[in-house]
Design a protein around this motif. Structure first.
Motif, PDB file in Angstrom:
ATOM      1  N   MET A   1      26.823  41.760  41.383  1.00 46.59           N
ATOM      2  CA  MET A   1      26.871  40.401  42.881  1.00 46.59           C
ATOM      3  C   MET A   1      26.965  41.513  44.420  1.00 46.59           C
ATOM      4  O   MET A   1      28.316  42.505  44.014  1.00 46.59           O
ATOM      5  CB  MET A   1      28.267  39.759  41.678  1.00 46.59           C
ATOM      6  N   PRO A   2      26.700  41.218  45.151  1.00 47.62           N
ATOM      7  CA  PRO A   2      27.122  41.928  46.460  1.00 47.62           C
ATOM      8  C   PRO A   2      28.533  42.244  46.514  1.00 47.62           C
ATOM      9  O   PRO A   2      29.884  41.286  46.426  1.00 47.62           O
ATOM     10  CB  PRO A   2      26.717  41.393  47.284  1.00 47.62           C
ATOM     11  N   GLU A   3      28.768  42.913  47.355  1.00 50.04           N
ATOM     12  CA  GLU A   3      30.908  43.172  47.819  1.00 50.04           C
ATOM     13  C   GLU A   3      31.237  42.713  48.099  1.00 50.04           C
ATOM     14  O   GLU A   3      30.636  42.457  49.035  1.00 50.04           O
ATOM     15  CB  GLU A   3      30.768  44.731  48.014  1.00 50.04           C
ATOM     16  N   GLY A   4      32.019  41.510  48.109  1.00 51.81           N
ATOM     17  CA  GLY A   4      32.579  40.271  49.465  1.00 51.81           C
ATOM     18  C   GLY A   4      32.501  39.335  48.379  1.00 51.81           C
ATOM     19  O   GLY A   4      33.694  38.502  48.915  1.00 51.81           O
ATOM     20  N   TRP A   5      31.627  39.249  47.466  1.00 51.35           N
ATOM     21  CA  TRP A   5      31.836  37.500  46.566  1.00 51.35           C
ATOM     22  C   TRP A   5      32.340  37.140  46.066  1.00 51.35           C
ATOM     23  O   TRP A   5      33.084  36.409  46.377  1.00 51.35           O
ATOM     24  CB  TRP A   5      29.682  37.237  46.004  1.00 51.35           C
ATOM     25  N   ALA A   6      33.416  37.878  46.019  1.00 46.82           N
ATOM     26  CA  ALA A   6      34.964  37.634  44.751  1.00 46.82           C
ATOM     27  C   ALA A   6      35.621  37.091  44.956  1.00 46.82           C
ATOM     28  O   ALA A   6      36.005  36.441  44.904  1.00 46.82           O
ATOM     29  CB  ALA A   6      34.526  39.096  43.487  1.00 46.82           C
ATOM     30  N   GLU A   7      35.497  37.476  46.526  1.00 45.44           N
ATOM     31  CA  GLU A   7      36.652  37.022  46.895  1.00 45.44           C
ATOM     32  C   GLU A   7      36.680  35.662  47.791  1.00 45.44           C
ATOM     33  O   GLU A   7      37.069  35.406  48.594  1.00 45.44           O
ATOM     34  CB  GLU A   7      36.996  38.288  48.155  1.00 45.44           C
ATOM     35  N   LYS A   8      35.427  35.743  47.556  1.00 46.10           N
ATOM     36  CA  LYS A   8      35.404  33.483  48.530  1.00 46.10           C
ATOM     37  C   LYS A   8      34.530  33.011  47.242  1.00 46.10           C
ATOM     38  O   LYS A   8      34.266  33.271  46.883  1.00 46.10           O
ATOM     39  CB  LYS A   8      34.520  33.432  49.739  1.00 46.10           C
ATOM     40  N   ARG A   9      34.985  31.495  47.616  1.00 43.35           N
ATOM     41  CA  ARG A   9      35.193  30.400  46.678  1.00 43.35           C
ATOM     42  C   ARG A   9      34.197  29.471  47.376  1.00 43.35           C
ATOM     43  O   ARG A   9      34.434  28.950  48.444  1.00 43.35           O
ATOM     44  CB  ARG A   9      36.366  29.650  46.185  1.00 43.35           C
ATOM     45  N   VAL A  10      33.528  28.565  46.683  1.00 45.38           N
ATOM     46  CA  VAL A  10      33.137  27.719  47.253  1.00 45.38           C
ATOM     47  C   VAL A  10      32.601  25.745  46.873  1.00 45.38           C
ATOM     48  O   VAL A  10      32.058  26.420  45.747  1.00 45.38           O
ATOM     49  CB  VAL A  10      30.942  27.777  47.643  1.00 45.38           C
ATOM     50  N   ILE A  11      32.853  25.287  47.805  1.00 47.39           N
ATOM     51  CA  ILE A  11      33.509  23.530  46.604  1.00 47.39           C
ATOM     52  C   ILE A  11      32.178  22.951  47.648  1.00 47.39           C
ATOM     53  O   ILE A  11      32.231  23.334  48.747  1.00 47.39           O
ATOM     54  CB  ILE A  11      34.759  23.735  47.083  1.00 47.39           C
ATOM     55  N   ILE A  12      31.909  22.819  46.498  1.00 48.88           N
ATOM     56  CA  ILE A  12      30.313  21.663  47.028  1.00 48.88           C
ATOM     57  C   ILE A  12      30.717  20.448  46.865  1.00 48.88           C
ATOM     58  O   ILE A  12      30.857  19.594  46.027  1.00 48.88           O
ATOM     59  CB  ILE A  12      28.844  22.464  46.457  1.00 48.88           C
ATOM     60  N   SER A  13      30.987  19.471  47.985  1.00 49.77           N
ATOM     61  CA  SER A  13      30.190  18.337  47.716  1.00 49.77           C
ATOM     62  C   SER A  13      29.043  17.448  48.074  1.00 49.77           C
ATOM     63  O   SER A  13      28.419  18.059  48.680  1.00 49.77           O
ATOM     64  CB  SER A  13      31.278  17.921  49.081  1.00 49.77           C
ATOM     65  N   PRO A  14      29.215  16.308  47.730  1.00 54.83           N
ATOM     66  CA  PRO A  14      27.122  16.491  47.276  1.00 54.83           C
ATOM     67  C   PRO A  14      26.880  15.499  49.210  1.00 54.83           C
ATOM     68  O   PRO A  14      25.988  15.648  49.733  1.00 54.83           O
ATOM     69  CB  PRO A  14      27.089  14.399  47.147  1.00 54.83           C
ATOM     70  N   ASP A  15      28.056  15.069  49.824  1.00 53.39           N
ATOM     71  CA  ASP A  15      27.848  14.405  51.328  1.00 53.39           C
ATOM     72  C   ASP A  15      28.775  14.462  52.389  1.00 53.39           C
ATOM     73  O   ASP A  15      29.983  14.872  51.204  1.00 53.39           O
ATOM     74  CB  ASP A  15      27.362  12.773  51.292  1.00 53.39           C
ATOM     75  N   PRO A  16      28.835  14.415  53.957  1.00 56.70           N
ATOM     76  CA  PRO A  16      29.690  14.881  54.775  1.00 56.70           C
ATOM     77  C   PRO A  16      30.453  13.297  54.351  1.00 56.70           C
ATOM     78  O   PRO A  16      32.075  14.207  54.587  1.00 56.70           O
ATOM     79  CB  PRO A  16      28.796  14.519  55.618  1.00 56.70           C
ATOM     80  N   ALA A  17      30.478  13.057  53.674  1.00 59.02           N
ATOM     81  CA  ALA A  17      31.886  11.805  53.756  1.00 59.02           C
ATOM     82  C   ALA A  17      32.908  12.599  52.609  1.00 59.02           C
ATOM     83  O   ALA A  17      34.029  12.009  52.776  1.00 59.02           O
ATOM     84  CB  ALA A  17      31.262  10.418  53.298  1.00 59.02           C
ATOM     85  N   ALA A  18      32.122  12.473  51.498  1.00 59.47           N
ATOM     86  CA  ALA A  18      32.887  13.410  50.236  1.00 59.47           C
ATOM     87  C   ALA A  18      33.506  14.085  50.970  1.00 59.47           C
ATOM     88  O   ALA A  18      34.086  14.539  49.873  1.00 59.47           O
ATOM     89  CB  ALA A  18      31.370  13.255  49.462  1.00 59.47           C
ATOM     90  N   LEU A  19      32.702  15.693  51.123  1.00 62.10           N
ATOM     91  CA  LEU A  19      33.165  16.228  51.401  1.00 62.10           C
ATOM     92  C   LEU A  19      34.675  16.437  52.610  1.00 62.10           C
ATOM     93  O   LEU A  19      35.400  16.560  52.187  1.00 62.10           O
ATOM     94  CB  LEU A  19      32.415  17.419  52.408  1.00 62.10           C
ATOM     95  N   VAL A  20      34.425  15.559  53.188  1.00 65.78           N
ATOM     96  CA  VAL A  20      35.720  15.188  54.717  1.00 65.78           C
ATOM     97  C   VAL A  20      37.139  14.812  53.584  1.00 65.78           C
ATOM     98  O   VAL A  20      38.116  15.020  53.212  1.00 65.78           O
ATOM     99  CB  VAL A  20      35.644  13.960  55.471  1.00 65.78           C
ATOM    100  N   ASP A  21      36.474  13.965  52.738  1.00 70.86           N
ATOM    101  CA  ASP A  21      37.274  12.827  51.171  1.00 70.86           C
ATOM    102  C   ASP A  21      38.102  14.073  50.538  1.00 70.86           C
ATOM    103  O   ASP A  21      38.991  14.152  49.805  1.00 70.86           O
ATOM    104  CB  ASP A  21      36.922  12.240  50.770  1.00 70.86           C
ATOM    105  N   SER A  22      37.535  15.315  50.063  1.00 71.69           N
ATOM    106  CA  SER A  22      37.787  16.585  49.613  1.00 71.69           C
ATOM    107  C   SER A  22      38.822  17.485  50.410  1.00 71.69           C
ATOM    108  O   SER A  22      39.518  17.503  49.897  1.00 71.69           O
ATOM    109  CB  SER A  22      36.721  17.568  49.297  1.00 71.69           C
ATOM    110  N   VAL A  23      39.026  17.418  51.117  1.00 70.52           N
ATOM    111  CA  VAL A  23      39.119  18.640  51.829  1.00 70.52           C
ATOM    112  C   VAL A  23      40.549  17.514  52.726  1.00 70.52           C
ATOM    113  O   VAL A  23      40.965  18.781  52.607  1.00 70.52           O
ATOM    114  CB  VAL A  23      38.705  18.621  53.828  1.00 70.52           C
TER     115      VAL A  23
END
Length: 259
Positions: A1-23
Motif C-alpha cells: 500500500m502506498p505511503e499515506g493511504w492508511a491515514e485516510k478513510r473513504v466512506i462511499i454512499s450510493p448517490d449525492p442525496a445519500a451522501l448528504v444524509d450521511s455527512v
C-alpha cells in the motif's frame, strides 16, 4: 500500500442525496459531543453545492435544535472577494442553507470582509488572519478546528489552493490573497495548508464522476503541490465522504460503504 493511504478513510454512499444524509448527522453528532463536554467547537465550512447541501440537511435534522450553538464558532476555509450578500459568496450560501436558522450569536460567525467593505484584497486577507488569531490553538495563531469541511475540485483543488500555484506552498501565513484564480471569480482569500492541517478532523465531501480522477490521485499519494487535496490531513482523522460515481478509482481496501 502506498505511503499515506492508511491515514485516510473513504466512506462511499450510493448517490449525492445519500451522501448528504450521511455527512449531516455525523457533523451534528461531532459538534454536540464537543459542546456537551463544555467546550467550544470551531468549525471551518466550505462552499459549493455539496457544502450547502450538507448544511441544509443539518438544518433539517431534529438534532440541530438540541445543540447549544452559542458555544460553536463558524469559519470558512476560503471566500470569494465579492460584495456582501452576493449569491456566490460562501458565507451567503451557508447563511441561507443553515446559519440563519440557528440561535447563534452574530459574533460566532466569522465571515471574511467583502469587496464593498472598505478594504482591498490584501486587507481582507490580513483582517481574516487577525480574526483567526483571536482564537489561537496549540498549532498556531488560529483555532484548532474540530471539523474542517473541504470540497475538492476536478483539478484537485481545496479551499482556494489551486494546483501548481504559489499559495499551496505558503506556510508562514494563515491567510493569503488569491489573484487570477483559475476558477472564477478571480479574487479570493484562502487559509493556507498549515491552518487546514492543524484541524482535528478534515472531512472532504465530493460527488460526481468528474471528481474520480482527483480523488484517486489524492489517495494515491500524489504531490500536494499538483493535487492539493492529497495534502489535506487532519490531526486525528482524514475522511473522504464520496458518492459511488466519484469512487471509481478508490482502492478497495480503503472503502467503507454506506450501503
Amino acid at each position: 500500500m502506498p505511503e499515506g493511504w492508511a491515514e485516510k478513510r473513504v466512506i462511499i454512499s450510493p448517490d449525492p442525496a445519500a451522501l448528504v444524509d450521511s455527512v449531516a448527522p455525523r457533523f451534528l453528532s461531532r459538534v454536540a459531543k464537543r459542546v456537551d463536554d463544555g467546550k467550544l467547537a470551531h468549525v471551518s465550512l466550505t462552499g459549493g453545492s455539496m457544502g450547502a447541501a450538507v448544511l441544509a440537511a443539518a438544518g433539517r435534522h431534529p438534532r440541530a435544535g438540541r445543540i447549544d450553538w452559542s458555544r460553536v464558532h463558524f469559519w470558512w476555509s476560503d471566500e470569494r472577494f465579492l460584495p456582501l450578500g452576493h449569491a456566490e459568496r460562501n458565507d451567503h450560501q451557508a447563511r441561507e442553507a443553515f446559519l440563519d436558522s440557528l440561535e447563534i450569536p452574530a459574533e460566532n460567525i466569522h465571515a471574511a470582509r467583502a469587496s464593498d467593505d472598505g478594504v482591498d484584497l490584501d486587507g481582507a486577507a490580513a483582517a481574516y488572519a487577525e480574526e483567526l488569531a483571536r482564537f489561537p490553538g496549540a498549532e498556531g495563531p488560529w483555532p484548532s478546528f474540530d471539523v474542517c469541511f473541504l470540497g475538492v475540485g476536478p483539478d484537485g483543488h481545496i479551499a482556494s489552493l489551486f494546483p501548481d500555484r504559489a499559495e499551496i506552498q505558503i506556510t508562514d501565513r494563515s491567510v493569503v490573497p488569491v489573484r487570477d484564480s483559475p476558477k472564477p471569480p478571480p479574487e479570493r482569500i484562502t487559509m493556507t495548508r498549515p491552518v487546514i492541517n492543524s484541524s482535528k478532523r478534515v472531512w472532504l465531501v465530493l460527488s460526481g464522476p468528474d471528481k474520480a480522477a482527483a480523488l484517486g490521485l489524492a489517495l494515491a499519494g500524489a504531490s500536494y503541490a499538483s493535487v492539493p487535496a492529497a495534502g489535506a490531513k487532519g490531526r486525528k482523522r482524514t475522511t473522504f465522504f464520496v458518492d459511488q460515481a466519484a469512487a471509481a478509482q478508490v482502492p478497495p481496501e480503503l472503502i467503507d460503504r454506506e450501503y
